[in-house]
Scaffold this active site. Structure first.
Site, PDB file in Angstrom:
ATOM      1  N   GLY A 161       0.840  -1.200   0.000  1.00  0.00           N
ATOM      2  CA  GLY A 161       0.000   0.000   0.000  1.00  0.00           C
ATOM      3  C   GLY A 161       0.869   1.241   0.000  1.00  0.00           C
ATOM      4  O   GLY A 161       1.515   1.564   0.993  1.00  0.00           O
ATOM      5  N   HIS A 179       9.901  37.716   3.531  1.00  0.00           N
ATOM      6  CA  HIS A 179      11.093  37.325   2.783  1.00  0.00           C
ATOM      7  C   HIS A 179      12.268  37.183   3.740  1.00  0.00           C
ATOM      8  O   HIS A 179      12.428  38.017   4.618  1.00  0.00           O
ATOM      9  CB  HIS A 179      11.412  38.388   1.724  1.00  0.00           C
ATOM     10  CG  HIS A 179      12.638  38.074   0.938  1.00  0.00           C
ATOM     11  ND1 HIS A 179      12.651  37.110  -0.044  1.00  0.00           N
ATOM     12  CD2 HIS A 179      13.897  38.587   1.007  1.00  0.00           C
ATOM     13  CE1 HIS A 179      13.867  37.037  -0.558  1.00  0.00           C
ATOM     14  NE2 HIS A 179      14.649  37.914   0.060  1.00  0.00           N
TER      15      HIS A 179
HETATM   16  P1  NAD Z   1      -4.685   5.256   1.903  1.00  0.00           P
HETATM   17  O1  NAD Z   1      -6.063   5.097   1.410  1.00  0.00           O
HETATM   18  O2  NAD Z   1      -4.046   6.577   1.921  1.00  0.00           O
HETATM   19  O3  NAD Z   1      -3.709   4.326   1.027  1.00  0.00           O
HETATM   20  C1  NAD Z   1      -3.890   2.948   0.862  1.00  0.00           C
HETATM   21  C2  NAD Z   1      -3.162   2.540  -0.411  1.00  0.00           C
HETATM   22  O4  NAD Z   1      -3.149   1.131  -0.490  1.00  0.00           O
HETATM   23  C3  NAD Z   1      -3.830   3.062  -1.677  1.00  0.00           C
HETATM   24  O5  NAD Z   1      -2.874   3.708  -2.464  1.00  0.00           O
HETATM   25  C4  NAD Z   1      -4.358   1.780  -2.341  1.00  0.00           C
HETATM   26  O6  NAD Z   1      -4.378   1.843  -3.740  1.00  0.00           O
HETATM   27  C5  NAD Z   1      -3.373   0.742  -1.844  1.00  0.00           C
HETATM   28  N1  NAD Z   1      -3.874  -0.631  -1.806  1.00  0.00           N
HETATM   29  C6  NAD Z   1      -5.097  -1.060  -1.409  1.00  0.00           C
HETATM   30  N2  NAD Z   1      -5.158  -2.409  -1.456  1.00  0.00           N
HETATM   31  C7  NAD Z   1      -3.945  -2.843  -1.903  1.00  0.00           C
HETATM   32  C8  NAD Z   1      -3.377  -4.118  -2.141  1.00  0.00           C
HETATM   33  N3  NAD Z   1      -4.066  -5.241  -1.930  1.00  0.00           N
HETATM   34  N4  NAD Z   1      -2.086  -4.191  -2.590  1.00  0.00           N
HETATM   35  C9  NAD Z   1      -1.376  -3.039  -2.792  1.00  0.00           C
HETATM   36  N5  NAD Z   1      -1.859  -1.822  -2.559  1.00  0.00           N
HETATM   37  C10 NAD Z   1      -3.133  -1.709  -2.129  1.00  0.00           C
HETATM   38  O7  NAD Z   1      -4.674   4.562   3.323  1.00  0.00           O
HETATM   39  P2  NAD Z   1      -3.540   4.538   4.451  1.00  0.00           P
HETATM   40  O8  NAD Z   1      -2.240   4.953   3.904  1.00  0.00           O
HETATM   41  O9  NAD Z   1      -3.665   3.195   5.080  1.00  0.00           O
HETATM   42  O10 NAD Z   1      -4.035   5.668   5.468  1.00  0.00           O
HETATM   43  C11 NAD Z   1      -5.313   5.514   6.145  1.00  0.00           C
HETATM   44  C12 NAD Z   1      -5.906   6.858   6.466  1.00  0.00           C
HETATM   45  O11 NAD Z   1      -5.128   7.549   7.421  1.00  0.00           O
HETATM   46  C13 NAD Z   1      -6.030   7.732   5.251  1.00  0.00           C
HETATM   47  O12 NAD Z   1      -7.323   8.284   5.197  1.00  0.00           O
HETATM   48  C14 NAD Z   1      -4.998   8.786   5.467  1.00  0.00           C
HETATM   49  O13 NAD Z   1      -5.372  10.042   4.911  1.00  0.00           O
HETATM   50  C15 NAD Z   1      -4.882   8.853   6.980  1.00  0.00           C
HETATM   51  N6  NAD Z   1      -3.524   9.284   7.321  1.00  0.00           N
HETATM   52  C16 NAD Z   1      -3.185  10.594   7.162  1.00  0.00           C
HETATM   53  C17 NAD Z   1      -1.896  11.002   7.422  1.00  0.00           C
HETATM   54  C18 NAD Z   1      -1.511  12.438   7.229  1.00  0.00           C
HETATM   55  O14 NAD Z   1      -2.398  13.268   7.113  1.00  0.00           O
HETATM   56  N7  NAD Z   1      -0.230  12.779   7.163  1.00  0.00           N
HETATM   57  C19 NAD Z   1      -0.936  10.079   7.825  1.00  0.00           C
HETATM   58  C20 NAD Z   1      -1.303   8.759   7.949  1.00  0.00           C
HETATM   59  C21 NAD Z   1      -2.605   8.384   7.709  1.00  0.00           C
END
Ligand code: NAD
Length: 462
Positions: free
Chosen positions: A177, A449
């Site tokens: 992911g 700046h």
């Molecule tokens: P995400 O939805 O951001 O990303 C999950 C990723 O996994 C996607 O790109 C998806 O295409 C991929 N994926 C799904 N199934 C897969 C598979 N079987 N094999 C390979 N890839 C696959 O979810 P996340 O990264 O788990 O984060 C969860 C939530 O937490 C999100 O809503 C995120 O915005 C939030 N979060 C935010 C921050 C921040 O604001 N800095 C930090 C961490 C988490």
């Protein structure tokens, strides 16, 4: 009887508790683990604490270009973990203090709704029964476990909570992911010298972000040696071997970060509450279909960000207390940051979303006429290297500032940045989007700046 019962003490729950108690209401808040929720305990804050340690180490070992050489630079992961725990503990204590100051009742335990009428909700916690006029559900989300064979009961598999708690670093890691969590952990491990492979099912990492910005990160990370596989689907996992697109990949640990799901535990008796794709459905004021039940934060499945949860709590309390004018959330102006190195920060629509929007608005005929879809919007882009401060502090780095503007009324639709420290000035862009500033209005804002934030001013003058 309490005016308000809140289940969940994360950013949604504690914000609502503080606001409602400040307004003179009797509030009871239930939390089964620690106040602060995912964000403070197993999310944003511990991740940023560890990432900061990794960045210090990385910068120390890459300081030669600034005329600094350091020998024998080492890091102590146990010390980094210890510091992380102290930061979290202090912040959690701060929240408890704030709620205590407002005389909010806090109950530590697993709360379950027992019954509900339109005037009363009964909650059970630690064998005691509590009544309240209103219920606010802030139960958050949990890591999603995909139905990939070989994940369950596999000691090589980590979720983000396991990764943050680990006493030792993995020797190598595969991250399944390439979303926000995946790319932040890829950054952490890479900067500490751990071999990292990212496996992403979609054609790109961070698929929800503006892809011009993402491409810069992708190029940098690949060049630095992070193995990023896109359009690659994990088929199965066997011990510490991952089978994806027919190939086998092996690492010490496998971090699965493929999204989070609403946590509905304790709400089983609310059988008549409406759900939407597994999350609690709410209106513009965070009200569910049940008259005295509200929901905020990740459990609503809207935008899973701590700052959205806190804003939703403000809106919910305002509605509950019937404070006029009622507030709403400007979902079009929610900033978000990905703590990679360089950071990515954005607000508003991505270019793809703008294109989809105008295609839908105008229809094929509208967007294929002379000038095509570009008749409707402008993408003003400028490399970060146009900022003097960026040049002074980011030797050899590239970056981008992209501002999307509606050509007809000159309002700002979206701003996308990559380059340190853009997380610290995306709020200026959020302000412009939220207030509906036109370009001529935004041009009148003076930026200090030398700061990297000046790139916003430079880009709109392009
Ligand atoms: P995400 O939805 O951001 O990303 C999950 C990723 O996994 C996607 O790109 C998806 O295409 C991929 N994926 C799904 N199934 C897969 C598979 N079987 N094999 C390979 N890839 C696959 O979810 P996340 O990264 O788990 O984060 C969860 C939530 O937490 C999100 O809503 C995120 O915005 C939030 N979060 C935010 C921050 C921040 O604001 N800095 C930090 C961490 C988490």
């Amino acid at each position: 009887m309490y005016f308000l019962a809140i289940i969940g003490g994360g950013p949604a729950g504690y914000t609502a508790a503080e606001l409602a108690t400040k307004a003179g209401k009797d509030v009871i808040l239930f939390e089964q683990t620690a106040l602060g929720g995912t964000c403070l305990n197993i999310g944003c804050i511990p991740t940023k604490s560890l990432l900061y340690g990794a960045k210090q180490y990385y910068n120390a070992t890459h300081a030669q270009k600034y005329g600094v050489t350091a020998d024998n630079v080492r890091f102590d992961f146990a010390a980094m973990q210890k510091r992380k725990t102290i930061v979290v503990r202090k912040l959690v204590a701060g929240i408890r203090q704030r709620l205590n100051n407002e005389h909010c009742t806090i109950v530590n335990g697993y709360a379950a709704v027992m019954s509900r009428t339109d005037t009363q909700v009964t909650i059970n916690c630690n064998g005691e029964s509590y009544e309240a006029e209103n219920l606010l559900i802030c139960t958050g989300s949990t890591n999603f476990v995909p139905p990939i064979p070989g994940i369950k009961d596999n000691p090589a598999i980590w979720d983000s909570t396991d990764a943050l708690a680990a006493a030792e670093l993995p020797k190598s890691i595969i991250i399944v992911g390439g979303g926000v969590i995946g790319m932040e952990f890829a950054t952490l491990y890479h900067e500490l010298g751990i071999p990292v492979t990212v496996i992403e099912a979609m054609a790109t990492i961070l698929p929800n972000l503006d892809q011009d910005v993402v491409q810069i990160l992708l190029d940098k990370y690949r060049k630095a040696g992070i193995n990023i596989l896109t359009s690659t689907k994990v088929e199965s996992i066997n011990g510490n071997k991952v089978i994806a697109n027919g190939e086998a990949y092996e690492a010490d640990k496998i971090l699965v970060s493929v999204g989070r799901r609403a946590n509905l535990n304790g709400l089983e008796k609310l059988t008549d509450i409406h759900l939407n794709r597994g999350a609690i459905e709410v209106d513009d004021f965070m009200k569910t279909n049940l008259p005295n039940v509200y929901a905020c934060g990740d459990v609503t499945g809207k935008v899973m960000l701590a700052h959205v949860a806190a804003r939703q709590a403000e809106v919910a309390v305002c509605r509950m207390l019937k404070q006029i004018p009622l507030q709403r959330i400007a979902y079009n102006a929610i900033p978000s940051v990905v703590y990679t190195n360089p950071e990515i920060a954005s607000v508003g629509l991505t270019e793809q979303q703008v294109r989809d929007f105008y295609t839908e608005m105008e229809g094929e005929a509208g967007v294929t006429k002379a000038g095509g879809i570009n008749t409707f919007y402008d993408a003003k882009t400028l490399p970060m290297t146009f900022s003097g401060r960026f040049m002074a502090e980011n030797d050899g780095e590239t970056g981008l500032c992209k501002i999307l503007v509606d050509k007809r009324n000159h309002t700002i639709l979206g701003v996308h940045l990559i380059g340190n420290p853009c997380s610290e000035f995306i709020s200026a862009a959020s302000f412009a989007v939220r207030m509906g500033y036109t370009l001529p209005e935004f041009r009148q804002v003076v930026f200090p700046h030398p700061t990297v934030s000046e790139i916003l001013h430079e880009a709109i003058n392009e």
